[in-house]
Scaffold this motif. Structure first.
Motif, PDB file in Angstrom:
ATOM      1  N   CYS A 173     -36.219  18.115  18.859  1.00 48.58           N
ATOM      2  CA  CYS A 173     -35.971  18.196  17.412  1.00 48.58           C
ATOM      3  C   CYS A 173     -34.933  19.263  17.078  1.00 48.58           C
ATOM      4  O   CYS A 173     -34.415  19.295  15.962  1.00 48.58           O
ATOM      5  CB  CYS A 173     -37.251  18.503  16.648  1.00 48.58           C
ATOM      6  N   GLU A 177     -33.878  15.380  13.753  1.00 47.78           N
ATOM      7  CA  GLU A 177     -35.087  14.540  13.807  1.00 47.78           C
ATOM      8  C   GLU A 177     -34.858  13.222  14.527  1.00 47.78           C
ATOM      9  O   GLU A 177     -35.669  12.786  15.317  1.00 47.78           O
ATOM     10  CB  GLU A 177     -35.617  14.264  12.403  1.00 47.78           C
ATOM     11  N   SER A 178     -33.722  12.591  14.245  1.00 50.12           N
ATOM     12  CA  SER A 178     -33.570  11.256  14.803  1.00 50.12           C
ATOM     13  C   SER A 178     -33.236  11.266  16.290  1.00 50.12           C
ATOM     14  O   SER A 178     -33.053  10.226  16.884  1.00 50.12           O
ATOM     15  CB  SER A 178     -32.523  10.463  14.028  1.00 50.12           C
ATOM     16  N   GLN A 181     -38.757  11.404  18.325  1.00 46.81           N
ATOM     17  CA  GLN A 181     -39.643  10.533  17.568  1.00 46.81           C
ATOM     18  C   GLN A 181     -39.649  10.969  16.109  1.00 46.81           C
ATOM     19  O   GLN A 181     -39.439  12.138  15.811  1.00 46.81           O
ATOM     20  CB  GLN A 181     -41.059  10.663  18.132  1.00 46.81           C
ATOM     21  N   PRO A 182     -39.876  10.018  15.224  1.00 42.63           N
ATOM     22  CA  PRO A 182     -40.049  10.437  13.832  1.00 42.63           C
ATOM     23  C   PRO A 182     -41.172  11.479  13.750  1.00 42.63           C
ATOM     24  O   PRO A 182     -42.107  11.441  14.550  1.00 42.63           O
ATOM     25  CB  PRO A 182     -40.457   9.153  13.121  1.00 42.63           C
ATOM     26  N   TYR A 183     -41.030  12.375  12.788  1.00 44.31           N
ATOM     27  CA  TYR A 183     -42.042  13.436  12.660  1.00 44.31           C
ATOM     28  C   TYR A 183     -43.450  12.857  12.512  1.00 44.31           C
ATOM     29  O   TYR A 183     -44.418  13.425  13.007  1.00 44.31           O
ATOM     30  CB  TYR A 183     -41.714  14.324  11.460  1.00 44.31           C
ATOM     31  N   GLU A 194     -47.633  15.950   9.172  1.00 50.01           N
ATOM     32  CA  GLU A 194     -46.182  15.841   9.209  1.00 50.01           C
ATOM     33  C   GLU A 194     -45.539  17.108   8.643  1.00 50.01           C
ATOM     34  O   GLU A 194     -44.527  17.593   9.145  1.00 50.01           O
ATOM     35  CB  GLU A 194     -45.750  14.618   8.395  1.00 50.01           C
TER      36      GLU A 194
ATOM     37  N   GLN B 149     -32.035   3.111  19.464  1.00 46.89           N
ATOM     38  CA  GLN B 149     -33.384   3.449  19.006  1.00 46.89           C
ATOM     39  C   GLN B 149     -34.385   2.383  19.435  1.00 46.89           C
ATOM     40  O   GLN B 149     -35.521   2.694  19.773  1.00 46.89           O
ATOM     41  CB  GLN B 149     -33.378   3.612  17.484  1.00 46.89           C
ATOM     42  N   ALA B 373     -39.223   8.751   8.307  1.00 40.70           N
ATOM     43  CA  ALA B 373     -40.126   9.020   9.418  1.00 40.70           C
ATOM     44  C   ALA B 373     -41.212   7.963   9.473  1.00 40.70           C
ATOM     45  O   ALA B 373     -41.775   7.573   8.469  1.00 40.70           O
ATOM     46  CB  ALA B 373     -40.753  10.393   9.221  1.00 40.70           C
TER      47      ALA B 373
END
Lengths: 240, 393
Positions: A173, A177-178, A181-183, A194, B149, B373
């Motif tokens: 991170c 973020e991208s 993994q997404p938060y 989150e 992704q 997210a």
């Protein structure tokens, strides 16, 4: 923020027998031996000679005779090392060999590991180092070593708080973020909210930037040079 | 063949001894940002994106919603156009990338060509221009995932790959007919929206920015691309590439979609790595010929070959469906699919050896998407559903 730096301690101590200066110099040598070794290898010396030579160079460096010479403004440790090793190869190496100082190992060089890293070139056109001059190679390895130090310190800090797993999960991170993994996914995985992840990542980034500047500060003569050195190192890493 | 980990941000291979297995260049770049994450420490290093609020001052006609991504060349913002009322992606180039006197002219010329491209599988350029000495492109906003992704969420099945590749061929064929060579085909530039539609982004951007030419310039800070997907002739002589360079790059992507690895060095044909129709080997290897003259000469030819194999695959599935129990299609049970995608996402979230992780999500300048997210799982499911629909047709 950085009242004194390791390198500035060495410089201001001059040839005076100040233990802190010696400690600081030894620490700098232990940290940055690999770029030097890579440089010497790139200059065409065999692994055995390169190890020998690097050790001799450090022995010469730690004697600090060079500090007696006029110029009090020695600039950055990085450029000082590069100039010094180049001169050492040209002038001092033969002398050192004939004198057989017998100093043995000054610092611990992990030669096998160093060789492994040097010979890894599966994609010569992707990895810029293969086309570098020895000097560029030194700088490139220097930047890598410095970042490794910073990340190592960051990792240890988390580990000491019993948060090694958290660090391993969140360190991607640092890049954004991208890149990971997404938060929300991380939050589920780590059993956190989150919001807590966001706060932790924010702190991680802040701490990283702080440690990065501290590490750089250790190698420059004055705190004002930190940002400029940071930019220089970035240019080194993006060099092709 | 060993898989080389690549940086999820810039796509370059990660060297051994890299700090904590992370891309040193991107790591150091992250060190520039201040607490807000948007500004350089001293304003001199412009390779950090402006805050959305700052960008808004240059574009009164746009509502700047958020910073969607950044790369070596500039930043991408998700924006809302007031007239017509639609969501778009604004690419704002860093000023130091535009220093050369030829840049403005090249930008204008290329942008005009890109804006003329109208194809369902190509991201549309709505507008372009210059404000505050910075060039910008206003483009179609694609709400979905990049192929990179998607790779990370899970491995694509050969069937899914064969559904995607012909669309990429179509996009390339169309652009090549208009005289536009992409020059930077890679998973980061291939987008799939939440309806499963395939879109190629950043046509001709590489030429506009003169990227491949700069790859050889010592000390240049203009390099953002990766040669991993580049045709040999493009690496050697980037100024003279033609459409066949794109075909090579597509071959690399195709190989990666099938096997999860890059065709580096002496690579194995895909059928020796996974169970697929061996005719696919010919297609992939034909696209990956080192000599441009031995390669597919047109993307359309490659499309035809892939579709022939896809057709066989469909027929086999249909006959299997008639004679035996239905194949365990991934789309058969949505709940199971969600579980699968979530599990895949979790596996990537905490890999056993993060330092050696190979395929990861990517954010690059070329990406015109912003992903909230958590939506990765949902989109994966939607995408699979789209494939299912295609299949049932």
């Amino acid at each position: 923020m950085f009242a004194t730096t390791q390198w500035s301690v060495v410089l201001t101590a001059g040839r005076g027998d100040i233990p802190q200066a010696q400690d600081a110099l030894e620490k700098l040598c232990r940290t940055y031996w690999y770029p030097l070794y890579a440089y010497v290898r790139r200059r065409g010396y065999s692994p055995a000679d390169a190890e020998d030579l690097t050790q001799e160079f450090f022995a010469w460096l730690l004697e600090r005779k060079w500090l007696g010479k006029a110029d009090p403004q020695r600039g950055r440790f990085r450029s000082f090392l590069l100039t010094s090793i180049s001169n050492f190869l040209a002038n001092e190496w033969d002398k050192a060999r004939t004198q057989k100082r017998g100093g043995g190992k000054v610092i611990s060089l992990e030669r096998d590991e160093a060789e492994n890293r040097l010979t890894w070139q599966p994609l010569s056109y992707c990895i810029p180092e293969s086309s570098f001059t020895p000097e560029q190679s030194f700088e490139w390895r220097w930047a890598l070593t410095l970042l490794d130090q910073v990340m190592g310190r960051l990792s240890v800090e988390f580990e000491q708080e019993g948060k090694k797993e958290l660090f391993d999960a969140l360190k991607p991170c640092l890049l954004g973020e991208s890149s990971t993994q997404p938060y929300a996914t991380l939050a589920t995985k780590l059993g956190m909210t989150e919001g807590a992840i966001k706060v932790t990542v924010h702190r991680l980034r802040q701490r990283y930037r702080q440690l990065l500047r501290e590490e750089i500060a250790g190698t420059v003569a004055a705190p004002e040079e930190v940002e400029e050195e940071l930019r220089y190192l970035f240019a080194v890493l993006t060099r092709r | 063949m060993e898989a080389h980990p690549v940086c999820p941000i810039c796509g370059t291979p990660i060297v051994p001894g890299a700090p904590q297995g992370m891309c040193p260049e991107c790591l150091l770049r992250a060190g520039f940002e201040t607490k807000s994450g948007h500004k350089s420490t001293d304003g001199k290093s412009a390779s950090v994106p402006m805050a959305a609020e700052e960008v808004a001052t240059f574009f009164p006609q746009l509502e700047i919603m958020e910073l969607a991504g950044q790369g070596g060349m500039g930043a991408v913002y998700k924006v809302r156009e007031r007239e017509p009322n639609r969501i778009a992606a604004l690419k704002f180039l860093f000023p130091e990338k535009q220093a050369s006197p030829q840049f403005a002219e090249r930008f204008e010329r290329e942008a005009r060509m890109l804006a003329a491209l109208t194809h369902p599988h190509i991201v549309t350029v709505y507008d372009f221009g210059k404000v505050n000495k910075r060039c910008y492109l206003l483009m179609e906003y694609v709400d979905g995932l990049t192929l990179r992704q998607l790779f990370r969420a899970r491995k694509l099945s050969p069937r899914e790959t064969l559904e995607i590749v012909p669309r990429l061929c179509e996009a390339l064929q169309y652009a090549h007919e208009q005289g536009v060579v992409h020059r930077d085909i890679k998973p980061e530039n291939i987008l799939l929206d939440k309806n499963g539609r395939v879109k190629v982004a950043d046509f001709g951007i590489a030429k506009m920015l003169n990227l491949p030419g700069n790859l050889t310039l010592t000390g240049s800070m203009d390099v953002v691309g990766t040669p991993l997907y580049m045709a040999p002739e493009q690496i050697e002589n980037p100024q003279v590439v033609d459409c066949r360079a794109d075909i090579y790059s597509l071959g690399v992507v195709f190989y990666e979609m099938l096997t999860g690895e890059l065709p580096l060095g002496k690579f194995l044909p895909p059928s020796q790595k996974i169970e697929i129709d061996p005719r696919l080997d010919e297609v992939v290897i034909h696209a990956l010929e080192k000599e441009p003259d031995r390669r597919y000469q047109q993307a359309g030819q490659m499309k035809t070959d892939v579709e022939t194999i896809l057709q066989t695959m469909r027929q086999r599935e249909e006959s299997r469906a008639r004679t035996g129990p239905a194949p365990a299609a991934r789309t058969a049970r949505p709940a199971a699919l969600v579980a699968e995608a979530q599990a895949a996402a979790a596996r990537v979230a905490l890999p056993p050896k993060p330092a050696r992780r190979r395929s990861q999500a990517s954010r690059s300048f070329g990406i015109t998407i912003a992903i909230a997210a958590g939506v990765i799982v949902v989109f994966t499911v939607l995408l699979l559903a789209a494939f299912h629909l295609l299949r049932s047709k």
